[in-house]
Each structure stands twice: as C-alpha cells, then as structure tokens.
Design a protein around this motif. Structure first.
Motif, PDB file in Angstrom:
ATOM      1  N   VAL A   1       9.993   4.608   8.037  1.00  0.00           N
ATOM      2  CA  VAL A   1      11.040   4.138   7.115  1.00  0.00           C
ATOM      3  C   VAL A   1      12.322   3.853   7.889  1.00  0.00           C
ATOM      4  CG1 VAL A   1      12.523   4.791   5.190  1.00  0.00           C
ATOM      5  CG2 VAL A   1      10.095   5.307   5.101  1.00  0.00           C
ATOM      6  N   LEU A   2      12.756   4.808   8.704  1.00  0.00           N
ATOM      7  CA  LEU A   2      13.998   4.628   9.453  1.00  0.00           C
ATOM      8  C   LEU A   2      13.860   3.531  10.516  1.00  0.00           C
ATOM      9  CD1 LEU A   2      14.926   8.395   9.799  1.00  0.00           C
ATOM     10  CD2 LEU A   2      16.051   6.704   8.348  1.00  0.00           C
ATOM     11  N   ASN A   3      12.657   3.410  11.070  1.00  0.00           N
ATOM     12  CA  ASN A   3      12.393   2.352  12.039  1.00  0.00           C
ATOM     13  C   ASN A   3      12.619   0.966  11.454  1.00  0.00           C
ATOM     14  OD1 ASN A   3      10.040   0.309  12.927  1.00  0.00           O
ATOM     15  ND2 ASN A   3      10.718   1.458  14.714  1.00  0.00           N
ATOM     16  N   SER A   4      12.408   0.827  10.155  1.00  0.00           N
ATOM     17  CA  SER A   4      12.527  -0.484   9.519  1.00  0.00           C
ATOM     18  C   SER A   4      13.959  -1.009   9.527  1.00  0.00           C
ATOM     19  CB  SER A   4      12.015  -0.408   8.076  1.00  0.00           C
ATOM     20  OG  SER A   4      12.795   0.478   7.301  1.00  0.00           O
TER      21      SER A   4
ATOM     22  N   VAL B   1      15.163 -10.350   7.855  1.00  0.00           N
ATOM     23  CA  VAL B   1      15.229  -8.884   7.870  1.00  0.00           C
ATOM     24  C   VAL B   1      14.889  -8.314   6.500  1.00  0.00           C
ATOM     25  CG1 VAL B   1      16.793  -6.915   8.058  1.00  0.00           C
ATOM     26  CG2 VAL B   1      16.849  -8.696   9.788  1.00  0.00           C
ATOM     27  N   LEU B   2      15.464  -8.889   5.447  1.00  0.00           N
ATOM     28  CA  LEU B   2      15.247  -8.365   4.090  1.00  0.00           C
ATOM     29  C   LEU B   2      13.794  -8.520   3.654  1.00  0.00           C
ATOM     30  CD1 LEU B   2      18.510  -9.605   2.321  1.00  0.00           C
ATOM     31  CD2 LEU B   2      17.962  -7.292   3.096  1.00  0.00           C
ATOM     32  N   VAL B   3      13.186  -9.681   3.951  1.00  0.00           N
ATOM     33  CA  VAL B   3      11.785  -9.903   3.559  1.00  0.00           C
ATOM     34  C   VAL B   3      10.869  -8.953   4.329  1.00  0.00           C
ATOM     35  CG1 VAL B   3       9.889 -11.557   3.556  1.00  0.00           C
ATOM     36  CG2 VAL B   3      12.172 -12.297   2.878  1.00  0.00           C
ATOM     37  N   SER B   4      11.103  -8.811   5.647  1.00  0.00           N
ATOM     38  CA  SER B   4      10.297  -7.879   6.433  1.00  0.00           C
ATOM     39  C   SER B   4      10.481  -6.443   5.957  1.00  0.00           C
ATOM     40  CB  SER B   4      10.674  -7.974   7.920  1.00  0.00           C
ATOM     41  OG  SER B   4      10.245  -9.179   8.474  1.00  0.00           O
ATOM     42  N   LEU B   5      11.703  -6.111   5.562  1.00  0.00           N
ATOM     43  CA  LEU B   5      11.996  -4.773   5.051  1.00  0.00           C
ATOM     44  C   LEU B   5      11.179  -4.486   3.793  1.00  0.00           C
ATOM     45  CD1 LEU B   5      13.901  -2.546   6.026  1.00  0.00           C
ATOM     46  CD2 LEU B   5      15.597  -3.374   4.401  1.00  0.00           C
ATOM     47  N   LEU B   6      11.056  -5.479   2.926  1.00  0.00           N
ATOM     48  CA  LEU B   6      10.217  -5.329   1.733  1.00  0.00           C
ATOM     49  C   LEU B   6       8.767  -5.070   2.121  1.00  0.00           C
ATOM     50  CD1 LEU B   6      11.614  -8.157  -0.589  1.00  0.00           C
ATOM     51  CD2 LEU B   6      11.929  -5.684  -0.852  1.00  0.00           C
ATOM     52  N   GLY B   7       8.316  -5.768   3.174  1.00  0.00           N
ATOM     53  CA  GLY B   7       6.946  -5.550   3.639  1.00  0.00           C
ATOM     54  C   GLY B   7       6.727  -4.148   4.161  1.00  0.00           C
ATOM     55  N   VAL B   8       7.704  -3.627   4.915  1.00  0.00           N
ATOM     56  CA  VAL B   8       7.618  -2.258   5.425  1.00  0.00           C
ATOM     57  C   VAL B   8       7.554  -1.261   4.278  1.00  0.00           C
ATOM     58  CG1 VAL B   8       8.847  -0.460   6.705  1.00  0.00           C
ATOM     59  CG2 VAL B   8       8.750  -2.793   7.599  1.00  0.00           C
TER      60      VAL B   8
ATOM     61  N   LEU C   1       6.789  -4.832  13.158  1.00  0.00           N
ATOM     62  CA  LEU C   1       5.351  -4.851  13.409  1.00  0.00           C
ATOM     63  C   LEU C   1       4.811  -3.463  13.759  1.00  0.00           C
ATOM     64  CD1 LEU C   1       4.863  -8.135  15.494  1.00  0.00           C
ATOM     65  CD2 LEU C   1       4.161  -7.713  13.131  1.00  0.00           C
ATOM     66  N   ILE C   2       5.691  -2.557  14.184  1.00  0.00           N
ATOM     67  CA  ILE C   2       5.222  -1.209  14.516  1.00  0.00           C
ATOM     68  C   ILE C   2       4.546  -0.565  13.311  1.00  0.00           C
ATOM     69  CG2 ILE C   2       5.970   1.135  15.136  1.00  0.00           C
ATOM     70  CD1 ILE C   2       8.078  -0.075  16.923  1.00  0.00           C
ATOM     71  N   VAL C   3       5.185  -0.691  12.145  1.00  0.00           N
ATOM     72  CA  VAL C   3       4.604  -0.112  10.930  1.00  0.00           C
ATOM     73  C   VAL C   3       3.298  -0.824  10.592  1.00  0.00           C
ATOM     74  CG1 VAL C   3       4.985   0.364   8.495  1.00  0.00           C
ATOM     75  CG2 VAL C   3       6.886   0.526  10.099  1.00  0.00           C
ATOM     76  N   ALA C   4       3.278  -2.157  10.703  1.00  0.00           N
ATOM     77  CA  ALA C   4       2.067  -2.918  10.387  1.00  0.00           C
ATOM     78  C   ALA C   4       0.917  -2.525  11.311  1.00  0.00           C
ATOM     79  CB  ALA C   4       2.347  -4.414  10.489  1.00  0.00           C
ATOM     80  N   PHE C   5       1.189  -2.403  12.604  1.00  0.00           N
ATOM     81  CA  PHE C   5       0.138  -2.046  13.552  1.00  0.00           C
ATOM     82  C   PHE C   5      -0.324  -0.603  13.353  1.00  0.00           C
ATOM     83  CE2 PHE C   5       1.836  -5.524  16.461  1.00  0.00           C
ATOM     84  CZ  PHE C   5       0.769  -6.375  16.182  1.00  0.00           C
ATOM     85  N   THR C   6       0.587   0.271  12.958  1.00  0.00           N
ATOM     86  CA  THR C   6       0.192   1.646  12.668  1.00  0.00           C
ATOM     87  C   THR C   6      -0.804   1.694  11.518  1.00  0.00           C
ATOM     88  OG1 THR C   6       2.350   2.467  13.421  1.00  0.00           O
ATOM     89  CG2 THR C   6       1.033   3.946  12.050  1.00  0.00           C
ATOM     90  N   VAL C   7      -0.542   0.885  10.486  1.00  0.00           N
ATOM     91  CA  VAL C   7      -1.460   0.808   9.348  1.00  0.00           C
ATOM     92  C   VAL C   7      -2.812   0.246   9.784  1.00  0.00           C
ATOM     93  CG1 VAL C   7      -1.892  -0.377   7.160  1.00  0.00           C
ATOM     94  CG2 VAL C   7       0.349   0.641   7.613  1.00  0.00           C
ATOM     95  N   ILE C   8      -2.800  -0.803  10.580  1.00  0.00           N
ATOM     96  CA  ILE C   8      -4.048  -1.411  11.049  1.00  0.00           C
ATOM     97  C   ILE C   8      -4.849  -0.419  11.880  1.00  0.00           C
ATOM     98  CG2 ILE C   8      -5.001  -3.201  12.559  1.00  0.00           C
ATOM     99  CD1 ILE C   8      -2.644  -4.982  11.679  1.00  0.00           C
ATOM    100  N   MET C   9      -4.170   0.350  12.745  1.00  0.00           N
ATOM    101  CA  MET C   9      -4.854   1.367  13.551  1.00  0.00           C
ATOM    102  C   MET C   9      -5.486   2.433  12.666  1.00  0.00           C
ATOM    103  SD  MET C   9      -2.202   1.932  16.721  1.00  0.00           S
ATOM    104  CE  MET C   9      -1.743   0.576  17.803  1.00  0.00           C
ATOM    105  N   ALA C  10      -4.774   2.809  11.600  1.00  0.00           N
ATOM    106  CA  ALA C  10      -5.307   3.818  10.681  1.00  0.00           C
ATOM    107  C   ALA C  10      -6.567   3.299   9.991  1.00  0.00           C
ATOM    108  CB  ALA C  10      -4.248   4.186   9.647  1.00  0.00           C
TER     109      ALA C  10
END
Length: 312
Positions: free
Chosen positions: A113-116, A142-149, A268-277
């Motif tokens: 969350v804070l990373n976003s 930034v705002l659109v990516s933040l919504l994705g996070v 992308l860190i959050v996205a890749f973390t989800v993909i790894m999971a």
C-alpha cells in the motif's frame, strides 16, 4: 560472415536488450521477490545483518567487472566522493536497510500500500529540488495506477483498504520510500561519465561500510547474525537479484527515462507480487487481479505518453 541485422546495434534484439523500459521492468520483478523473501526470513535473520551481508556480497560480485574502470576513474571518484556517499546512504541505509527493519513489524501487504505512493513521492521530490515539470498525463497515470494497486491489495473491495491495520513499522516503510525518492531524484548529480559498473560497486560498497555501525549495534543489543540455510539463501538471492541486478537496472532506467518516468513502474512491484503468488503459491486468479493489473498498465501508458505539445 556479416552480423545478423537482428543483432546489429540498430537491430530489434539489441534495442530490446538495451531498452530502459525492459531494465526498469526487470528491476521491479527482482524487488517484488525481495520484499517477500525479507518478510519470510525475519524470524531467523536480523534486518541489518541481512542488509549488510547481502550488500557486501553484491559488491564482491560486481568488483571483478568494476575493477578496471574504477582504477581508471579514481580521480573522478575522488572529486565526487561525498555525493556518492550520500547516494549510497539514501539507497542502501535509509532506504533498503530501514525497509528490512520495517518488515520485522509490518505486513508485506502494508508495504504494498505504502509502496504505491512512491511514484508520487518521486515526482514531488524531483519538482521540489530540481523543478522538474509535472504534466497532466503524469498525474493521471499515477492516479489510474494507484487505483489498480488498491484493486489488487483490497481484492476488489474498497472497504478492505480502510480496514488495514497500520502500525509503527509503517512509519519506517514511509521513511524508506521517501529516501528512495530522494535517491531517484538526486542520481543525476552523480557524474554521468562514471562507468556504470564502477558506480554500482561504489553504491554497494559505500552503503555496506555505512551499515557497519548499525550492524554492530544490532549484534550487541538485539541478536547476532547466524549463518544457517535461511540466512545464506536469502543473502545470496538478494545479493544477486535485489542488490547487484536491480540497482544496476534501476540506475540505468533513471539515467535514460528520468526519475519521474522510471518511478511510474514501481507500481509493477505489487502486480508482479500478485503474479508470483498465483504462479508459485497456488493463489487462484480472480477478476480483481485482471482489473488491477490492467489499471496499472493503463496508468503507466498514460504517464509515459507525450502529446504533441509535450514532445521534445
């Protein structure tokens, strides 16, 4: 026999291999894994001990490649010594080591969350210090990516974000991300003629040296470092991918894209973390995974897009 056009300096393969976009994406992959690793070994491995040894090993791995350019550019290093010390402190000590400490007390999801907010922090710091221009597309991205996070972290339920339990460790996380923002913005102050291999070694080695007092205090007051299988595995993996690999790629991308544009890829860190999971931990792919990753991708595209009025 002539070189293949595909591998020539202007060929497609060469352009892809030297692309700053590929570099920054790979850096995010490596850092996505490192957060999970550090959180996973927190019971066995103290944070400053882990940070010191993985940084020192990273420097040792880079040294054979950096030795010749480093010797050749010693005078340049001497002239910019204190700036290099500051950059290494911002990234290795106040950034990475403080994040390792924070992961002793907070959850990886809170870090996500804070990373976003990191891309926004980089934009603010770069504007405040160097008056870097901020465009509408950048803010929209930034705002659109933040919504994705938030879609990924909240698993499609906005109320889940509000219900997260933040603690004192999250203050340390925020401190680390502010330090990274200053590093990204101030990297331009390092001499551009300094060889990237020498630059990487100096950042790692100087950072490790500055970690010694913190490591010594941790050893004496908290707990000593024990070199069991979890510690050695974490040190080696983090040294190769998170220290040497990710920092080299991150520096390269900042040099070519600028701090703000490179910073957008941090989502992308959050996205890749989800993909790894999903791939490695068997988590089931759900609709909010697709939504979150799509929004992050759209946000990055918006932030990188330059209309006619913005083209240089």
């Amino acid at each position: 026999m002539g070189r293949s056009p595909l591998l020539s300096s202007d060929g497609l393969a060469m352009r892809m291999l030297t692309s700053p976009y590929l570099a920054v994406t790979l850096a995010m992959v490596f850092w996505a894994g490192s957060t999970v690793v550090v959180r996973g070994v927190r019971e066995e491995v103290p944070p400053f001990g882990l940070s010191f040894w993985r940084t020192m090993l990273g420097a040792a791995l880079v040294l054979p490649f950096a030795w010749r350019p480093l010797v050749r550019q010693l005078e340049l290093v001497r002239r910019h010594f204190w700036m290099l010390m500051l950059l290494s402190f911002l990234l290795i000590v106040a950034g990475n080591a403080v994040l390792f400490l924070a992961l002793q007390y907070t959850l990886a999801i809170n870090v996500g969350v804070l990373n976003s907010f990191e891309p926004l922090l980089i934009i603010v710091v770069a504007w405040a210090i160097f008056r870097d221009p901020v465009t509408f597309n950048q803010l929209a991205g930034v705002l659109v990516s933040l919504l994705g996070v938030f879609a990924l972290i909240g698993r499609g339920d906005p109320r889940a974000i509000l219900e997260l339990d933040f603690n004192a460790g999250d203050i340390l996380v925020l401190f680390a991300y502010v330090s990274w923002a200053f590093y990204a913005a101030c990297l331009r102050l390092a001499p551009r003629e300094l060889d990237p291999r020498a630059m990487l070694f100096l950042i790692l080695f100087m950072g490790a040296m500055q970690l010694i007092p913190f490591y010594a205090i941790e050893w004496a007051v908290d707990r000593p470092m024990t070199f069991g299988l979890p510690a050695i595995s974490a040190i080696v993996g983090l040294a190769v991918f998170s220290s040497a690999g990710a920092i080299f790629l991150w520096n390269y991308s900042i040099r070519h894209l600028g701090p703000a544009r490179a910073g957008f890829f941090i989502h992308l860190i959050v996205a890749f973390t989800v993909i790894m999971a999903i791939v490695f931990l068997g988590e089931v792919f759900a609709w909010f995974h697709g939504l979150g990753i799509a929004l992050i991708g759209i946000g990055i595209y918006l932030s990188l897009y330059r209309g006619r009025g913005e083209r240089g």
